[in-house]
Design a protein around this motif. Structure first.
Motif, PDB file in Angstrom:
ATOM      1  N   VAL A   7       0.843  -1.196   0.000  1.00  0.00           N
ATOM      2  CA  VAL A   7       0.000   0.000   0.000  1.00  0.00           C
ATOM      3  C   VAL A   7       0.875   1.242   0.000  1.00  0.00           C
ATOM      4  CG1 VAL A   7      -1.779   1.271   1.246  1.00  0.00           C
ATOM      5  CG2 VAL A   7      -1.778  -1.226   1.299  1.00  0.00           C
ATOM      6  N   PRO A   8       0.644   2.190  -0.929  1.00  0.00           N
ATOM      7  CA  PRO A   8       1.455   3.415  -0.927  1.00  0.00           C
ATOM      8  C   PRO A   8       1.112   4.282   0.283  1.00  0.00           C
ATOM      9  CG  PRO A   8      -0.254   3.547  -2.607  1.00  0.00           C
ATOM     10  CD  PRO A   8      -0.326   2.164  -2.039  1.00  0.00           C
ATOM     11  N   LEU A   9       2.120   4.695   0.999  1.00  0.00           N
ATOM     12  CA  LEU A   9       1.926   5.561   2.158  1.00  0.00           C
ATOM     13  C   LEU A   9       2.713   6.849   1.948  1.00  0.00           C
ATOM     14  CD1 LEU A   9       2.192   2.966   5.076  1.00  0.00           C
ATOM     15  CD2 LEU A   9       0.118   4.042   4.185  1.00  0.00           C
ATOM     16  N   ALA A  10       1.996   7.953   1.922  1.00  0.00           N
ATOM     17  CA  ALA A  10       2.662   9.248   1.756  1.00  0.00           C
ATOM     18  C   ALA A  10       3.357   9.629   3.060  1.00  0.00           C
ATOM     19  CB  ALA A  10       1.644  10.312   1.366  1.00  0.00           C
ATOM     20  N   LYS A  11       4.537  10.181   2.940  1.00  0.00           N
ATOM     21  CA  LYS A  11       5.248  10.617   4.147  1.00  0.00           C
ATOM     22  C   LYS A  11       4.493  11.773   4.794  1.00  0.00           C
ATOM     23  CE  LYS A  11       8.260  14.133   2.092  1.00  0.00           C
ATOM     24  NZ  LYS A  11       9.645  14.571   1.814  1.00  0.00           N
ATOM     25  N   ARG A  24      -4.647  24.242  12.358  1.00  0.00           N
ATOM     26  CA  ARG A  24      -4.849  22.946  11.709  1.00  0.00           C
ATOM     27  C   ARG A  24      -3.477  22.417  11.285  1.00  0.00           C
ATOM     28  NH1 ARG A  24      -7.442  23.336   6.737  1.00  0.00           N
ATOM     29  NH2 ARG A  24      -6.732  25.499   6.639  1.00  0.00           N
ATOM     30  N   ILE A  25      -3.273  21.128  11.473  1.00  0.00           N
ATOM     31  CA  ILE A  25      -2.024  20.505  11.056  1.00  0.00           C
ATOM     32  C   ILE A  25      -2.291  19.709   9.784  1.00  0.00           C
ATOM     33  CG2 ILE A  25      -0.159  18.926  11.672  1.00  0.00           C
ATOM     34  CD1 ILE A  25      -0.231  21.466  13.347  1.00  0.00           C
ATOM     35  N   ASP A  26      -1.593  20.065   8.717  1.00  0.00           N
ATOM     36  CA  ASP A  26      -1.743  19.373   7.441  1.00  0.00           C
ATOM     37  C   ASP A  26      -0.473  18.578   7.179  1.00  0.00           C
ATOM     38  OD1 ASP A  26      -2.159  18.490   4.872  1.00  0.00           O
ATOM     39  OD2 ASP A  26      -2.890  20.408   4.111  1.00  0.00           O
ATOM     40  N   ASN A  27      -0.554  17.270   7.352  1.00  0.00           N
ATOM     41  CA  ASN A  27       0.618  16.407   7.181  1.00  0.00           C
ATOM     42  C   ASN A  27       1.012  16.198   5.726  1.00  0.00           C
ATOM     43  OD1 ASN A  27       1.136  15.817   9.930  1.00  0.00           O
ATOM     44  ND2 ASN A  27      -0.575  14.359   9.945  1.00  0.00           N
ATOM     45  N   TYR A  28       0.103  16.525   4.811  1.00  0.00           N
ATOM     46  CA  TYR A  28       0.355  16.201   3.405  1.00  0.00           C
ATOM     47  C   TYR A  28       0.336  17.439   2.501  1.00  0.00           C
ATOM     48  CZ  TYR A  28      -0.758  11.737   5.509  1.00  0.00           C
ATOM     49  OH  TYR A  28      -0.766  10.646   6.334  1.00  0.00           O
ATOM     50  N   VAL A  39       6.645  14.172  -5.541  1.00  0.00           N
ATOM     51  CA  VAL A  39       5.189  14.183  -5.656  1.00  0.00           C
ATOM     52  C   VAL A  39       4.753  13.295  -6.826  1.00  0.00           C
ATOM     53  CG1 VAL A  39       3.166  15.608  -6.189  1.00  0.00           C
ATOM     54  CG2 VAL A  39       4.905  16.446  -4.593  1.00  0.00           C
ATOM     55  N   ILE A  40       5.420  13.471  -7.962  1.00  0.00           N
ATOM     56  CA  ILE A  40       5.084  12.666  -9.139  1.00  0.00           C
ATOM     57  C   ILE A  40       5.313  11.184  -8.854  1.00  0.00           C
ATOM     58  CG2 ILE A  40       5.622  12.236 -11.563  1.00  0.00           C
ATOM     59  CD1 ILE A  40       4.145  14.891 -10.992  1.00  0.00           C
ATOM     60  N   ASP A  41       6.401  10.876  -8.155  1.00  0.00           N
ATOM     61  CA  ASP A  41       6.671   9.476  -7.802  1.00  0.00           C
ATOM     62  C   ASP A  41       5.546   8.906  -6.938  1.00  0.00           C
ATOM     63  OD1 ASP A  41       9.014   9.510  -9.203  1.00  0.00           O
ATOM     64  OD2 ASP A  41      10.312   9.792  -7.452  1.00  0.00           O
ATOM     65  N   TYR A  42       5.082   9.714  -5.988  1.00  0.00           N
ATOM     66  CA  TYR A  42       3.999   9.247  -5.119  1.00  0.00           C
ATOM     67  C   TYR A  42       2.714   9.007  -5.918  1.00  0.00           C
ATOM     68  CZ  TYR A  42       0.126   9.252  -1.871  1.00  0.00           C
ATOM     69  OH  TYR A  42      -1.030   8.925  -1.221  1.00  0.00           O
ATOM     70  N   LEU A  43       2.378   9.945  -6.804  1.00  0.00           N
ATOM     71  CA  LEU A  43       1.166   9.782  -7.610  1.00  0.00           C
ATOM     72  C   LEU A  43       1.275   8.546  -8.501  1.00  0.00           C
ATOM     73  CD1 LEU A  43       0.462  13.496  -8.655  1.00  0.00           C
ATOM     74  CD2 LEU A  43      -0.552  12.210  -6.764  1.00  0.00           C
ATOM     75  N   ASN A  44       2.458   8.327  -9.054  1.00  0.00           N
ATOM     76  CA  ASN A  44       2.654   7.132  -9.878  1.00  0.00           C
ATOM     77  C   ASN A  44       2.518   5.859  -9.052  1.00  0.00           C
ATOM     78  OD1 ASN A  44       3.044   8.258 -12.467  1.00  0.00           O
ATOM     79  ND2 ASN A  44       5.169   8.770 -11.993  1.00  0.00           N
ATOM     80  N   VAL A 635      -6.838  11.050   0.164  1.00  0.00           N
ATOM     81  CA  VAL A 635      -6.587   9.608   0.155  1.00  0.00           C
ATOM     82  C   VAL A 635      -5.466   9.251   1.127  1.00  0.00           C
ATOM     83  CG1 VAL A 635      -5.709   7.703  -1.259  1.00  0.00           C
ATOM     84  CG2 VAL A 635      -7.530   9.184  -2.142  1.00  0.00           C
ATOM     85  N   ALA A 636      -4.416  10.074   1.139  1.00  0.00           N
ATOM     86  CA  ALA A 636      -3.292   9.810   2.052  1.00  0.00           C
ATOM     87  C   ALA A 636      -3.754   9.838   3.508  1.00  0.00           C
ATOM     88  CB  ALA A 636      -2.188  10.838   1.813  1.00  0.00           C
TER      89      ALA A 636
END
Length: 686
Positions: A7-11, A24-28, A39-44, A635-636
C-alpha cells in the motif's frame, strides 16, 4: 484474492495552518507541488497500486469498454444547422477519436468544406480540445481556440477558410471564447489571469496587427467576478458580461462600430443577477430584481437600459423558475421549470399565441437546442429521458408540427427502451422537506433490499442534474443495478430557493438530503447498505467526502471523481483558480463564522479513525478547477486513519485535467474502471 500488494503511504511532513487563533495541522501539504519529482513518484505509486488492485478485472474492464463503445455509432454526425448562408455539421469517422467540422454553402447537397479535422490537429498531443469556433460575418475567416494541456487555457488563432492558411498570430492564455465585430477584421476575446485562471480582461484584436497591439477594452478588477464577451443573436451588439455567484453586469457596443466605447447596460448592484438578449429596438432581460427569487422576464428600450426603465413581460411566480429564453423574429421561447420539470413556452410577439409544448413523463429532460438563425421558422430542441435516447426535434411555429431530426442510435442488441422503467419518488428529509429522486432500472426487479443501487448527486452552484439517457449506464442497468439521482438542495431542481437553501451557512442541507435519500431507498427496499453505492464529482465529490464522514455505514462503495475535499485550505488560498469567485457559494473563511462552518464539514479536515466504505477516487494532474492535490491528500489521510480493510484506490490521469481524458473513447476507459470497481464489489465479473 488476498491483498499482497504494498500500500502506498505518503510521508508526513506537518505544516501548521493558523487563522482565527485556530491551528490545523496538514501532514500532506507538501503534495501541493506538481514540479516536485517526489510528488510525481507518489502519484505514480498510487496509480501502480490501483492497477495492481484492479488487475483481476482488466479483462472485464476491456470487455466493458468494448461493450460501451459498441453502443456508440462511430460514423456519426450532428443535425445540420444553418447560419448566414451555410449549413454547419460536426461528424465523427469510424476508428477516430475526434470530430471533423464541416460546412456546406446554401444547400445540404453542396460540396463539403472541411473547416477543422481535430484528428489531424490532435495527433501530436496526449490531450487535445478544440474550444470554440467563431466565423466572421463574411464567412471567410474562422477564429478557433485549442487546449493541449487540459487546464482550460486556450490559444486563439485565425484561419482563412478560402486559402486554408492559419495566420501566425497566436493569442495565449484565453478562455477560448471570441466574437467578431461586423467589419470582419475586429475580434474581441477574454483573457485569463495566469495564476488564478480567472477570466479578467477583454481585449480587442485587429486582423494582421500583431497581438502586441491588442487593446484592453475592459478589466474586471473585482476578484470575485469573471468576464466574458459575445455577440447578440440579432448581430447588432457586442456584449461584455461580468458575473459573480450572485451579481451580474453587462456592457454593450454596436457591432458596426467596434472602435467606440462600451456602454454600461445596468451597473452592478449587490445580488442583482440578470442576463440580456436583443430584439428589434428592445432588450429582453431575465432578472431577479425586486424580490423575484425565481426570476422574471422584463424588457427595456435599447436607448435607455437602466433598471428604472425595465418593464415586466412575464412577472415573477413563486413556483416557476425562468431559466432561459430564445428569440426568433416572430416568436419568443421561454425555458421554465416547475416542480422540477422543464417546460418550453411558446409566445408570439403579436400576442395571439401563448402555450406550452406537451411532455408527459416525470423523468425527462428537455432543453432549447442550437438556434443561431434569428429568422428561423422552427425551434430546435432536445429531449430525452432515463429510458429514451436523446432526440433532436424541430418544432415548426406555423404548422405546429414536430419533426424528429435525429434520435440517438443505440447499437448492439442489449437495449430495448420497453425493457426499462423510470419514475420519480420523494424522500422526506430530516427537516420535513420532500426531496425528489429520479430512478431507473430494468423491469422485473424485486424490492427486496438485494439490488445494487448507484445514487448520484451534485448539489452546488444551482446546477441542476436533469434525468437523462446514457448508453454507457446500460452496462450497469443490464447487470441488475438501479440508478438514481438525488435532486438535493444546492441545485436548482425545485427553483431558486432550492439552491439558496443548500449553500453558504445552509450547505449542510445538501449532505443531509443525500443521506436521508439514501436511508429512504434502504427503507423502501430498493437496496441495502451492503449494496448501496454513492457517486459524485467535483463539488459532488465534496458531497461524497462529507457523507462518508457523517454516515459511512450506509454505503458499500463510493466513486469520488475530481473531488473538492480540502475546502478550508483551498478557500483560504486566493491564488488558486476559482477561489475568490466562490465566496458567494461557500463563504469567505477569512471571516470567522464561515471558517467555523466550513471546517465543520470539510471532508479532509474531518477524516476520523473509523471504518470507511470501499472507495475509488479519480483526479487529473492538470485539473484547474479542483487541484489534484486535494484528492491526493485526502486519500493519504484516509489511508493513515481508516480502521477497515476496504479498498481505497486513487487513479490520477497524468495527462488530463477536470474533464478527464480527451478523445471520444478514451474517457470511456475511465468509466470502465469505475464500473468494474462497482461490479467487482458486487461479485459481478461478466
Amino acid at each position: 484474492m488476498k491483498n499482497t500488494v504494498e500500500v502506498p503511504l505518503a510521508k508526513k511532513q506537518p505544516k501548521e495552518l493558523k487563522i482565527h487563533s485556530d491551528v490545523r495541522i496538514d501532514n500532506y501539504y507538501w503534495l501541493n507541488d506538481r514540479e516536485n519529482p517526489e510528488v510525481i513518484d507518489y502519484l505514480n505509486s498510487e496509480n501502480d497500486y490501483t492497477k495492481q488492485m484492479m488487475s483481476h478485472t482488466e479483462d472485464f474492464q476491456n470487455a466493458l469498454f468494448e461493450e460501451m463503445k459498441g453502443r456508440i455509432k462511430e460514423d456519426d454526425s450532428t443535425v445540420p444547422y444553418k447560419l448566414n448562408g451555410y449549413w454547419y455539421i460536426t461528424k465523427y469517422e469510424k476508428g477516430k477519436d475526434y470530430p471533423v467540422y464541416i460546412r456546406k454553402k446554401e444547400l445540404l447537397t453542396a460540396p463539403e468544406e472541411i473547416l477543422f479535422d481535430c484528428n489531424e490537429m490532435a495527433k501530436d498531443f496526449s490531450y487535445f480540445n478544440l474550444g470554440s469556433i467563431a466565423i466572421s460575418p463574411d464567412n471567410i475567416l474562422a477564429c478557433f481556440s485549442t487546449d493541449t494541456v487540459s487546464r482550460r487555457q486556450y490559444t486563439i488563432q485565425i484561419k482563412n477558410l478560402v486559402t486554408g492558411e492559419v495566420y501566425p498570430d497566436k493569442i495565449l492564455n484565453t478562455t477560448g471564447s471570441a466574437t467578431w465585430a461586423n467589419d470582419n477584421k475586429t475580434l474581441f476575446y477574454s483573457m485569463k489571469d495566469e495564476v488564478t485562471l480567472r477570466s479578467h480582461k477583454i481585449f480587442k484584436h485587429k486582423l494582421h496587427s500583431g497581438t502586441k497591439n491588442d487593446e484592453l477594452v475592459f478589466h474586471e478588477k473585482d476578484e470575485t467576478y469573471n468576464t466574458f464577451v459575445y455577440k447578440s443573436k440579432s448581430r447588432k451588439y457586442i456584449i461584455i458580461g461580468s458575473s459573480s455567484t450572485l451579481t451580474s453586469e453587462y456592457r454593450i457596443l454596436n457591432a458596426d462600430t467596434p472602435d467606440d466605447a462600451f456602454k454600461i447596460f445596468q451597473k452592478r448592484l449587490r445580488e442583482l443577477d440578470y442576463s440580456i438578449a436583443h430584439y428589434k429596438d428592445h432588450f429582453y432581460i431575465i432578472a431577479n430584481s425586486d424580490g423575484a427569487t425565481n426570476f422574471k422576464l422584463l424588457k427595456v428600450n435599447e436607448t435607455q437600459t437602466q433598471k428604472e426603465f425595465w418593464e415586466d413581460v412575464i412577472p415573477h411566480r413563486d413556483h416557476v423558475l425562468i431559466e432561459d429564453i430564445e428569440i426568433f423574429k416572430d416568436y419568443l421561447v421561454v425555458n421554465e421549470r416547475e416542480n422540477g420539470l422543464n417546460k418550453l413556452r411558446i409566445m408570439s410577439w403579436n400576442g395571439t399565441e401563448d402555450y406550452y409544448l406537451p411532455f408527459n413523463s416525470e423523468t425527462y429532460s428537455t432543453y432549447i437546442g442550437n438556434n443561431p438563425d434569428f429568422d428561423s421558422e422552427v425551434l430546435r430542441y432536445g429531449f430525452n429521458s432515463l429510458t429514451s435516447p436523446s432526440a433532436v426535434i424541430d418544432y415548426n411555429f406555423y404548422t405546429k408540427q414536430s419533426e424528429i431530426k435525429k434520435e440517438q442510435e443505440v447499437l448492439g442488441n442489449d437495449f430495448n427502451k420497453n425493457d426499462y422503467e423510470s419514475k420519480r419518488i420523494w424522500a422526506t428529509a430530516r427537516d420535513g422537506v420532500n426531496v425528489p429522486i429520479s430512478i431507473v432500472y430494468k423491469k422485473g426487479i424485486q424490492l427486496n433490499g438485494e439490488n445494487p443501487l448507484l445514487l448520484y448527486a451534485y448539489g452546488s452552484y444551482g446546477s441542476t442534474t436533469d434525468p437523462s439517457f446514457s448508453t454507457i449506464r446500460l452496462s450497469l442497468l443490464n447487470r441488475g443495478f438501479i440508478y438514481a439521482i438525488a435532486h438535493v438542495r444546492g441545485g436548482e431542481y425545485l427553483g431558486r430557493e432550492w439552491y439558496e437553501n443548500g449553500k453558504l451557512l445552509s450547505k449542510l442541507n445538501t449532505f443531509y438530503d443525500y443521506i436521508d435519500c439514501s436511508k429512504f431507498l434502504i427503507e423502501q427496499k430498493y437496496t441495502s447498505n451492503k449494496h448501496l453505492y454513492a457517486y459524485g464529482g467535483s463539488a459532488g465529490g465534496l458531497l461524497m467526502g462529507a457523507i462518508i464522514n457523517m454516515n459511512p455505514e450506509l454505503y458499500n462503495g463510493v466513486l469520488a471523481a475530481v473531488p473538492f475535499v480540502d475546502v478550508v485550505t483551498t478557500m483560504l488560498d486566493d491564488t488558486i483558480p476559482l477561489t475568490t469567485g466562490e465566496y458567494d457559494e461557500w463563504g469567505n473563511p477569512n471571516q470567522l463564522e464561515y471558517y467555523k462552518y466550513m471546517k465543520s464539514y470539510s471532508p479532509y479536515d474531518n477524516v476520523q479513525e473509523k471504518e470507511y466504505p470501499n472507495m475509488l477516487v479519480t483526479t487529473g494532474l492538470y485539473d484547474s478547477q479542483v487541484q489534484y492535490w486535494e484528492p491526493a491528500k485526502w486519500v493519504a489521510k484516509l489511508r493513515d486513519l481508516k480502521k477497515d480493510s476496504n479498498k481505497l484506490l486513487l487513479h490520477v490521469n497524468m495527462d488530463s485535467g477536470h474533464g478527464g481524458a480527451s478523445g471520444r473513447f478514451e474517457s470511456i476507459k475511465e468509466v470502465a474502471l469505475e464500473y468494474a470497481f462497482l461490479l467487482d464489489l458486487e461479485g459481478i465479473h461478466c
